[in-house]
Every structure is written in C-alpha cells, then in structure tokens.
Design a protein around this motif. Structure first.
Motif, mmCIF file in Angstrom:
data_model
loop_
_atom_site.group_PDB
_atom_site.id
_atom_site.type_symbol
_atom_site.label_atom_id
_atom_site.label_comp_id
_atom_site.label_asym_id
_atom_site.label_seq_id
_atom_site.Cartn_x
_atom_site.Cartn_y
_atom_site.Cartn_z
ATOM 1 N N ALA A 262 0.827 -1.205 0.000
ATOM 2 C CA ALA A 262 0.000 0.000 0.000
ATOM 3 C C ALA A 262 0.863 1.257 0.000
ATOM 4 O O ALA A 262 0.581 2.219 -0.732
ATOM 5 N N VAL A 263 1.918 1.274 0.829
ATOM 6 C CA VAL A 263 2.807 2.440 0.883
ATOM 7 C C VAL A 263 3.448 2.681 -0.481
ATOM 8 O O VAL A 263 3.519 3.821 -0.963
ATOM 9 N N ALA A 264 3.914 1.619 -1.118
ATOM 10 C CA ALA A 264 4.528 1.760 -2.446
ATOM 11 C C ALA A 264 3.531 2.305 -3.453
ATOM 12 O O ALA A 264 3.859 3.187 -4.256
ATOM 13 N N ASP A 265 2.292 1.813 -3.434
ATOM 14 C CA ASP A 265 1.280 2.257 -4.380
ATOM 15 C C ASP A 265 0.891 3.711 -4.143
ATOM 16 O O ASP A 265 0.733 4.492 -5.093
ATOM 17 N N VAL A 266 0.717 4.088 -2.857
ATOM 18 C CA VAL A 266 0.349 5.469 -2.544
ATOM 19 C C VAL A 266 1.448 6.436 -2.988
ATOM 20 O O VAL A 266 1.175 7.478 -3.594
ATOM 21 N N ALA A 267 2.699 6.093 -2.697
ATOM 22 C CA ALA A 267 3.811 6.970 -3.081
ATOM 23 C C ALA A 267 3.917 7.093 -4.596
ATOM 24 O O ALA A 267 4.118 8.196 -5.129
ATOM 25 N N ALA A 268 3.761 5.983 -5.305
ATOM 26 C CA ALA A 268 3.856 6.017 -6.762
ATOM 27 C C ALA A 268 2.711 6.824 -7.365
ATOM 28 O O ALA A 268 2.920 7.623 -8.304
ATOM 29 N N ALA A 269 1.501 6.640 -6.851
ATOM 30 C CA ALA A 269 0.347 7.375 -7.376
ATOM 31 C C ALA A 269 0.502 8.877 -7.116
ATOM 32 O O ALA A 269 0.178 9.709 -7.979
ATOM 33 N N TRP A 270 0.987 9.228 -5.922
ATOM 34 C CA TRP A 270 1.182 10.645 -5.598
ATOM 35 C C TRP A 270 2.253 11.272 -6.503
ATOM 36 O O TRP A 270 2.088 12.405 -6.968
ATOM 37 N N ALA A 271 3.340 10.557 -6.745
ATOM 38 C CA ALA A 271 4.390 11.077 -7.624
ATOM 39 C C ALA A 271 3.860 11.315 -9.026
ATOM 40 O O ALA A 271 4.161 12.346 -9.655
ATOM 41 N N GLU A 272 3.044 10.388 -9.521
ATOM 42 C CA GLU A 272 2.488 10.544 -10.868
ATOM 43 C C GLU A 272 1.507 11.712 -10.923
ATOM 44 O O GLU A 272 1.473 12.458 -11.897
ATOM 45 N N GLU A 273 0.739 11.886 -9.866
ATOM 46 C CA GLU A 273 -0.273 12.941 -9.843
ATOM 47 C C GLU A 273 0.349 14.329 -9.719
ATOM 48 O O GLU A 273 -0.096 15.277 -10.366
ATOM 49 N N THR A 274 1.384 14.460 -8.889
ATOM 50 C CA THR A 274 1.961 15.778 -8.616
ATOM 51 C C THR A 274 3.172 16.099 -9.476
ATOM 52 O O THR A 274 3.560 17.269 -9.580
#
Length: 401
Positions: A262-274
């Motif tokens: 979950a931590v890996a997915d949240v960090a990756a999604a946030w990086a892509e979004e921002t």
C-alpha cells in the motif's frame, strides 16, 4: 490440499525434499556399510544410480511433486526402482531402508486406493526379492517375514497422517483468513463510524452552533459577524473535504493491501499525480493489523498532501523498514520547512492542522510520531509502530528546529 495453496504446497514440498535427502543419506550409508566382499560392480552401479536419481528428484521437486499429485501411477516407477535395490542388495541390511521411503512418499502424496496399492505392491515385491535372493532361512525369521514388510504399512500410514495434518492445517488457515476478512470488514465499518463521529459530525455540529449565533452578531457586531461567516465557510469546506475523504475511503482498496504494498502504491500514485520525484525504499513484505495499517497509510497520505500544498519540494523520499521490534515509516522532503515551535497551539494557529491530525492518527495506532523541520531545510516525518506486545505511549514529538 491443492498445489495452488502456497502454504500447503510449501509444507508438502519441504517434506518431500526431506525424504529425498534421507534417501540420499541412506544410499551413502549403504555404500559405506556394505562389506567389500559384497560390493560388486553391479551393486556399486545400482547404488550410484539411485543416489544420482534421488538427487535429480530433489532438485526438480517443484516439477515432480505436482506431476505425482496429478498422475499417481507415476510413483510405480519408484516402486520398481526400490525392488531393483532389494533384488540386487538383498532384503536385509541398509538396502531395505531405501525402499521404505517409497511407502512414506506414497502416504504423503497419494490417497485411498492408490496408497493401498503401492503398499501392497511393495510387500509383494519384497517377498519376491527375498525368495529370489536365495536366503530361505531368513524367510522363516519373524523379522524378515512379518516385521520388515510391516514397515511399508507403517511408513505409508505415517505419510498419510502427515498429509492429513497438512490438509487440516490448510483448512484451519483458510477458515482463519475468512474470519480475518469478516473481522476486517467489521473493523472498517466501525472505523468509518468513528471517523464520522469524531470528525464530520463534530464539524457539522460546530457549523450549526456558529450559524445559530450568527444573527446575533449581525445585529450587535457586524465585523464579528463577518469573521464568524468566514469561519463557517472554512468549516463547511473542512466538512466537505472530510465527507469526500470518507467516500473515497469506502471506495479505496488500498487499506486492504499489505502495508508495504500500500505504501509503495500510494507513493507512486502521488508522484504521478503531482509530478514530484519520489525515491522509495519500501519493504513490500511488511504488514500491520488493519487498524494500525489504516492509520499509517492515512498519515502517509496526509504527509504527502502537506508536501504538495506547502513544502514546494522538488524531491521526496519514502522509507518503510522493519527493525527489531518495530515498523518505521519515514517521509522526508527537501522543501522550505517551517518553524512552529513545539507548541501544538502555535501549529494550529499557523494552519498546520495536518500535523495535529497525524498526531491523533499515530495515537490511534499506538505509534509515536516525530516531526523534524526547519526553515529552508525540509521536513522529515517519522512514524514508529511497535510490534504487538511492545508497549507504546502513542506519543508525538515535534522536534522543530
């Protein structure tokens, strides 16, 4: 127990490898114990061949075990190899021990009539080898006529019972996983109820009370009324955001994943979004109980949201590690940082509501939270979750330089 059950397959495979290792050891002991006058070229070739064959099976068990489970008749090959060992080496001595492993393998991998057939065939071939070896006086001995053939039945029974224990354990684990899913769903419903009571309901109640008092301020102090109206609008925005967050949580499956994933997915999604660069040092095998997992993921999301809104960072590092008796999440950015002192009141007045919310979440998770920040020096947020059984005060330490 099916081979596609990872835990059950691991147990079955481990036992199969152990039996192959025992067979190789027995073969080596046989080579060492057979008297030199009995060590013919034929015996040497046979023992070397079956030892090599056992080694090949040992290293190819991942392909062989599923094949034996699907096609039980294939174990007949091993039965005849065992017979060849008895025919050449005799039924007495260490040669016999080699063949007993076959019965235990049959008990471990086969069920019902296949197991009975293998044990019966081994007993018949045992007597065939015994009579063919020409040791008639051995046939009238209790050991050779009753005790040694019974070893095949005992070994088969032991293998079958071991398989039954594995199957039972797999069933219990499946039931436990199902119960955990039900408990997780109940915990999730309780958590959402708590969230609505602790955040949204209180916010809406505050808005209602302020709105009731607003007409009085309009008559008595228009300037105060304007200020109260702005506060009501801000509170309504907060309530709207909390409602959206609850709705997103209902749809978000992130909290159902293991913590590391979950931590890996949240960090990756946030990086892509921002569009902000994120360096991950995450052990995806780490997990926590549902409630602690939820709070830690929520802290991570809030920390990243704060970076996006306030930090003006160009790079972020997200680390999740497992130490001796604790799980540590660390979020570090190279942004502008802040100077809020250690007083939570000053943080509130400075608009750092996210830090206060993270403190509350850390307390709910039984974790400790530290914030290390300074102007133009970035911010590091560290969450430490003790392993179950390790006491924690659920404290917060705001180390603001």
């Amino acid at each position: 127990m099916e081979w596609d059950d990872p835990v059950g397959a691991a147990r079955l495979g481990a036992t199969f490898r152990l039996l192959m290792q025992v067979r190789i050891l027995v073969t080596a002991l046989t080579l060492a114990l057979v008297p030199s006058e009995l060590m013919t070229l034929e015996t040497l070739l046979l023992l070397s061949g079956v030892g090599s064959l056992s080694a090949i099976v040992l290293f190819s068990w991942q392909q062989i075990v599923p094949s034996l489970l699907r096609h039980p008749v294939l174990i007949g090959f091993d039965v005849f190899v065992a017979y060849a060992v008895l025919e050449i080496g005799g039924v007495t001595g260490p040669f016999f021990l080699f063949t007993v492993v076959t019965s235990m393998l049959a008990g471990l991998l086969l069920v019902g009539r296949w197991l009975v057939a293998v044990c019966a065939m081994q007993v018949l071939l045992y007597f065939a080898a015994a009579t063919g070896f020409g040791a008639a006086r051995e046939l009238v001995n209790f050991q050779t006529v009753v005790a040694m053939p019974a070893f095949y039945l005992v070994a088969g029974f032991a293998g079958a019972r071991l398989r039954h224990l594995y199957d039972r354990q797999s069933q219990l684990e499946a039931a436990r996983r199902a119960a955990e899913v039900v408990a997780a769903a109940a915990e999730e419903r309780s958590r959402l109820a708590r969230e609505m009571h602790d955040s949204l309901a209180k916010t809406l109640r505050g808005i209602a009370m302020s709105a009731q008092a607003l007409p009085l301020w309009v008559d008595r102090a228009p300037a105060r009324a304007a200020e109260e109206a702005r506060r009501i609008a801000a509170a309504a925005e907060v309530a709207s955001r909390e409602a959206r967050q609850l709705i997103e949580d209902l749809r978000d499956e992130t909290f159902q994943q293991p913590l590391g994933r979950a931590v890996a997915d949240v960090a990756a999604a946030w990086a892509e979004e921002t569009g902000t660069a994120v360096t991950q040092r995450v052990d995806t095998g780490i997990d926590l109980p549902l409630r602690a997992r939820y709070e830690v993921i929520a802290i991570l999301k809030e920390a990243l949201e704060n970076v996006h809104r306030h930090a003006r960072a160009t790079a972020v590092e997200v680390c999740l590690t497992q130490e001796t008796d604790r799980t540590v999440l660390r979020v570090r950015d190279d942004g502008r940082g802040f100077d809020g002192g250690q007083d939570l009141g000053r943080l509130l007045s400075g608009g750092h509501y996210g830090l206060v919310g993270m403190r509350e979440r850390a307390h709910n998770a039984g974790a400790s939270l530290s914030v290390d920040s300074a102007p133009r020096a970035g911010t590091t947020i560290t969450v430490v979750v003790p392993d179950p059984g390790v006491e924690s005060a659920g404290s917060v330490n705001l180390e603001v330089a």
